[in-house]
Design a protein around this motif. Structure first.
Motif, PDB file in Angstrom:
ATOM      1  N   PHE A 182     -28.057  11.593  -7.826  1.00  0.00           N
ATOM      2  CA  PHE A 182     -26.807  11.239  -8.500  1.00  0.00           C
ATOM      3  C   PHE A 182     -25.908  10.529  -7.493  1.00  0.00           C
ATOM      4  O   PHE A 182     -25.940  10.842  -6.299  1.00  0.00           O
ATOM      5  N   TRP A 183     -25.085   9.605  -7.990  1.00  0.00           N
ATOM      6  CA  TRP A 183     -24.011   9.118  -7.128  1.00  0.00           C
ATOM      7  C   TRP A 183     -22.850   8.611  -7.973  1.00  0.00           C
ATOM      8  O   TRP A 183     -22.983   8.302  -9.152  1.00  0.00           O
ATOM      9  N   CYS A 184     -21.679   8.573  -7.336  1.00  0.00           N
ATOM     10  CA  CYS A 184     -20.455   8.109  -7.994  1.00  0.00           C
ATOM     11  C   CYS A 184     -19.587   7.442  -6.944  1.00  0.00           C
ATOM     12  O   CYS A 184     -19.851   7.533  -5.739  1.00  0.00           O
ATOM     13  N   TYR A 185     -18.536   6.767  -7.409  1.00  0.00           N
ATOM     14  CA  TYR A 185     -17.626   6.048  -6.512  1.00  0.00           C
ATOM     15  C   TYR A 185     -16.234   6.655  -6.623  1.00  0.00           C
ATOM     16  O   TYR A 185     -15.761   6.988  -7.714  1.00  0.00           O
ATOM     17  N   ASN A 186     -15.569   6.785  -5.471  1.00  0.00           N
ATOM     18  CA  ASN A 186     -14.237   7.364  -5.439  1.00  0.00           C
ATOM     19  C   ASN A 186     -13.442   6.690  -4.330  1.00  0.00           C
ATOM     20  O   ASN A 186     -14.027   6.232  -3.341  1.00  0.00           O
ATOM     21  N   ALA A 187     -12.111   6.639  -4.485  1.00  0.00           N
ATOM     22  CA  ALA A 187     -11.268   6.101  -3.413  1.00  0.00           C
ATOM     23  C   ALA A 187     -11.476   6.921  -2.145  1.00  0.00           C
ATOM     24  O   ALA A 187     -11.495   8.153  -2.179  1.00  0.00           O
ATOM     25  N   ALA A 188     -11.642   6.251  -1.016  1.00  0.00           N
ATOM     26  CA  ALA A 188     -12.109   6.905   0.198  1.00  0.00           C
ATOM     27  C   ALA A 188     -11.127   7.931   0.754  1.00  0.00           C
ATOM     28  O   ALA A 188     -11.516   8.964   1.266  1.00  0.00           O
ATOM     29  N   ASN A 229     -11.297  -6.480  -8.543  1.00  0.00           N
ATOM     30  CA  ASN A 229     -10.186  -7.432  -8.621  1.00  0.00           C
ATOM     31  C   ASN A 229      -8.978  -6.850  -7.889  1.00  0.00           C
ATOM     32  O   ASN A 229      -9.075  -5.792  -7.255  1.00  0.00           O
ATOM     33  N   ASP A 230      -7.832  -7.528  -7.977  1.00  0.00           N
ATOM     34  CA  ASP A 230      -6.676  -7.083  -7.192  1.00  0.00           C
ATOM     35  C   ASP A 230      -6.129  -5.739  -7.663  1.00  0.00           C
ATOM     36  O   ASP A 230      -5.431  -5.055  -6.912  1.00  0.00           O
ATOM     37  N   GLU A 231      -6.445  -5.307  -8.893  1.00  0.00           N
ATOM     38  CA  GLU A 231      -5.973  -4.014  -9.385  1.00  0.00           C
ATOM     39  C   GLU A 231      -6.923  -2.876  -9.040  1.00  0.00           C
ATOM     40  O   GLU A 231      -6.552  -1.713  -9.147  1.00  0.00           O
ATOM     41  N   THR A 232      -8.143  -3.190  -8.645  1.00  0.00           N
ATOM     42  CA  THR A 232      -9.137  -2.143  -8.343  1.00  0.00           C
ATOM     43  C   THR A 232      -9.644  -2.268  -6.917  1.00  0.00           C
ATOM     44  O   THR A 232     -10.723  -1.769  -6.587  1.00  0.00           O
ATOM     45  N   ASN A 233      -8.868  -2.907  -6.059  1.00  0.00           N
ATOM     46  CA  ASN A 233      -9.301  -3.164  -4.690  1.00  0.00           C
ATOM     47  C   ASN A 233      -9.007  -1.961  -3.790  1.00  0.00           C
ATOM     48  O   ASN A 233      -8.236  -2.029  -2.839  1.00  0.00           O
ATOM     49  N   PHE A 234      -9.640  -0.847  -4.125  1.00  0.00           N
ATOM     50  CA  PHE A 234      -9.540   0.338  -3.280  1.00  0.00           C
ATOM     51  C   PHE A 234     -10.576   0.264  -2.161  1.00  0.00           C
ATOM     52  O   PHE A 234     -11.496  -0.558  -2.188  1.00  0.00           O
ATOM     53  N   ARG A 235     -10.454   1.165  -1.214  1.00  0.00           N
ATOM     54  CA  ARG A 235     -11.543   1.389  -0.267  1.00  0.00           C
ATOM     55  C   ARG A 235     -12.390   2.508  -0.857  1.00  0.00           C
ATOM     56  O   ARG A 235     -11.970   3.656  -0.912  1.00  0.00           O
ATOM     57  N   TYR A 236     -13.592   2.180  -1.268  1.00  0.00           N
ATOM     58  CA  TYR A 236     -14.423   3.119  -2.011  1.00  0.00           C
ATOM     59  C   TYR A 236     -15.408   3.845  -1.096  1.00  0.00           C
ATOM     60  O   TYR A 236     -15.887   3.290  -0.105  1.00  0.00           O
ATOM     61  N   ASN A 237     -15.712   5.073  -1.482  1.00  0.00           N
ATOM     62  CA  ASN A 237     -16.864   5.798  -0.963  1.00  0.00           C
ATOM     63  C   ASN A 237     -17.876   5.965  -2.078  1.00  0.00           C
ATOM     64  O   ASN A 237     -17.516   6.078  -3.251  1.00  0.00           O
ATOM     65  N   ALA A 238     -19.147   5.995  -1.735  1.00  0.00           N
ATOM     66  CA  ALA A 238     -20.202   6.408  -2.656  1.00  0.00           C
ATOM     67  C   ALA A 238     -20.624   7.819  -2.253  1.00  0.00           C
ATOM     68  O   ALA A 238     -20.950   8.070  -1.091  1.00  0.00           O
ATOM     69  N   LEU A 239     -20.560   8.740  -3.205  1.00  0.00           N
ATOM     70  CA  LEU A 239     -20.941  10.128  -2.949  1.00  0.00           C
ATOM     71  C   LEU A 239     -22.301  10.382  -3.596  1.00  0.00           C
ATOM     72  O   LEU A 239     -22.459  10.238  -4.812  1.00  0.00           O
ATOM     73  N   TYR A 240     -23.281  10.743  -2.778  1.00  0.00           N
ATOM     74  CA  TYR A 240     -24.659  10.953  -3.230  1.00  0.00           C
ATOM     75  C   TYR A 240     -24.983  12.450  -3.267  1.00  0.00           C
ATOM     76  O   TYR A 240     -24.611  13.202  -2.351  1.00  0.00           O
ATOM     77  N   PHE A 241     -25.698  12.839  -4.311  1.00  0.00           N
ATOM     78  CA  PHE A 241     -26.184  14.210  -4.441  1.00  0.00           C
ATOM     79  C   PHE A 241     -27.660  14.137  -4.811  1.00  0.00           C
ATOM     80  O   PHE A 241     -28.020  13.648  -5.887  1.00  0.00           O
TER      81      PHE A 241
END
Length: 528
Positions: free
Chosen positions: A324-330, A490-502
């Protein structure tokens, strides 16, 4: 996910199955605001139905609720099962993992059970229509909102949807709800093996490390959304609250079921786990990893930027079933361009807290390389195909409303893939009609923050659909690679993302003269 094997009759045994279950209440031997430790007696067999109870209180005056995707799992920072000095299994970032696995529960189960027992409230219902108000003023009628809102029917104002009292954390232990977590939800080993405590020489203990949430600005590490989220103040314009969340230590208990069988059955269990004779039992463990997706520099409106990246998951020598994995603001300083912290929180989501599973505006493309072979003939990009792949993990659909899982239905398909106002499934109004708006949810939260924030990917690596321990793939000396060919923002979703793996892997559990032995990879002799 609830184990389907609970609902079917087991095979016939030659040995008498006379069983006695003793229930007891276990208090922690130590407990603080950040830690708790429970120790079992070395008697009988620990049932997989053993359950933990928690209560939380808050310091504020406005209503407070658990993140609607993960519920009470937001309290757990890390959980460890130990036998003596040996760590049997440990998991962190539990809230993300259980947000994904509970998405396989049916909507009725989540609405009528998980909502009350765990605070998970991610099923949707249409907004109400006010019969005494002109239809032209009810532009939000038929749009979606979380299940179980309290509607001010007595005031003939159903456009006002407040937090249900059954989910609201209060300032007193006498009135705040009780939440529960099964021990098997912390430690998947208990889904496969009910621990034979009577065969173990050393003490068996559960160590829990708790998250903390204290009053302060949104950006601090222990800020709002770490454990709970808040209704808005109801002011015009609405203001979000920052309460301190506290664990009620006196009611932090474990309700233990201990199983005793007839002597012949207990001896049979001993034989199945005897490492001196090459015997062991398979069980599922979860290995989690966090990897950075990188970050684009500040960008102008009207454009998309892509961040292709390859992540390696070091599972060499393991037998792997699912990933499994998902994306979240770092982190709490992961800012997007522009926006308002109060109404569009950039440090946390007003509904999901820190545990939003964020989908990019344009659907991402990914593939896996396993044992030097690509898992798919071409990258997976379509949200429906991603959901279908996730179905193979537990041989069950992902029961999430599309508006929560994907942004595909309400974004433009050109330029920067911005949200299209006419296609949005949720209301953008935060004020009720009396205050000049059209609708008010939870004191004035923007329901649009629900959109596309429970997205995840899941891939079954075994031969057949489902998560049977007998069906897995052995990983050779090279790690698994997750190839993110396109991850565009885009400019509204330009976070620094992490991918969390399980990663769900299969291990073997055995006992040698009362001492626990753990093995990974394929086994030679297995108990049947």
């Amino acid at each position: 996910m609830e184990n389907p094997k609970d609902n079917i009759l087991g095979r016939t045994e030659d040995i008498p199955a006379t069983m006695r279950v003793e229930s007891s209440t276990l208090e922690p031997i130590t407990i603080t605001d950040t830690h708790a430790r429970f120790v079992f007696e070395n008697k009988g067999i620990l049932s997989r139905d053993t359950v933990l109870q928690f209560q939380l209180t808050q310091s504020g005056t406005e209503s407070v609720f658990l993140p609607i995707g993960c519920g009470i799992y937001s309290l757990i920072k890390r959980a460890t099962l130990r036998v003596g000095a040996k760590r049997i299994t440990e998991i962190s970032d539990l809230a993300f993992y259980r947000t994904m696995t509970h998405s396989y529960n049916t909507p009725s189960y989540r609405a009528n059970y998980l909502r009350f027992m765990k605070g998970i409230n991610n099923t949707l219902v249409p907004t109400q229509v006010n019969a005494s108000t002109a239809s032209a003023a009810q532009v939000d009628g038929g749009k979606l909102q979380p299940t179980g809102v309290d509607v001010a029917i007595n005031q003939l104002r159903p456009e006002v949807s407040d937090l249900p009292k059954t989910m609201a954390l209060t300032q007193s232990a006498d009135t705040t709800p009780c939440w529960s977590i099964y021990l098997r939800e912390l430690f998947p080993i208990l889904d496969s093996i009910e621990l034979p405590l009577f065969l173990m020489n050393e003490e068996v203990a559960v160590d829990l490390e708790f998250n903390q949430q204290t009053t302060g600005v949104d950006g601090i590490v222990k800020g709002t959304g770490t454990i709970a989220c808040s209704e808005a103040s109801g002011a015009n314009p609405p203001v979000l609250q920052n309460p301190t969340i506290s664990l009620v230590k006196d009611s932090c208990l474990m309700f233990v079921d201990t199983i005793y069988y007839a002597n012949e059955r207990m001896e049979d269990i001993d034989r199945k786990l005897d490492a001196t004779k090459g015997m062991s039992l398979k069980y599922t463990d979860v290995i989690n990893q966090v990897s950075s997706m990188g970050q684009n520099a500040a960008m102008a409106a009207g454009t998309l930027k892509n961040s292709p990246v390859v992540h390696q998951i070091p599972l060499s020598g393991y037998a792997v079933k699912n990933i499994f994995w998902c994306y979240n603001a770092a982190d709490r300083t992961s800012l997007k361009t522009g926006g308002n912290v109060t109404l569009s929180p950039r440090f946390y989501n007003p509904f999901y807290g820190k545990y939003a599973l964020m989908s990019p505006p344009k659907s991402s493309q990914w593939d896996l390389r396993v044992n030097d072979l690509l898992h798919f003939p071409e990258p997976i990009s379509n949200p429906a195909l991603k959901a279908n792949e996730a179905r193979q993990v537990y041989n069950s659909p992902v029961y999430l409303h599309n508006a929560l899982y994907s942004r595909d239905t309400f974004t433009a398909k050109t330029a920067d893939f911005k949200n299209q106002a006419d296609a949005m499934p949720f209301s953008s109004s935060v004020l009720d009609i009396a205050d000049g708006g059209t609708y008010r949810l939870y004191g004035g939260l923007d329901a649009q923050e629900l959109a596309g924030n429970q997205h995840f990917a899941a891939v079954n690596l075994s031969t057949m659909p489902g998560d049977a321990n007998d069906d897995s793939i052995y990983i050779n000396q090279k790690p698994i690679e997750v190839i993110h060919r396109a991850f565009e923002v885009n400019d509204e979703t330009n976070f620094r993302y992490n991918a969390l793996y399980f990663s769900e892997v299969v291990k073997n559990f055995a006992l040698k003269n009362g001492n626990v032995m753990l093995f990974q990879g394929p086994s030679v002799v297995m108990a049947q």
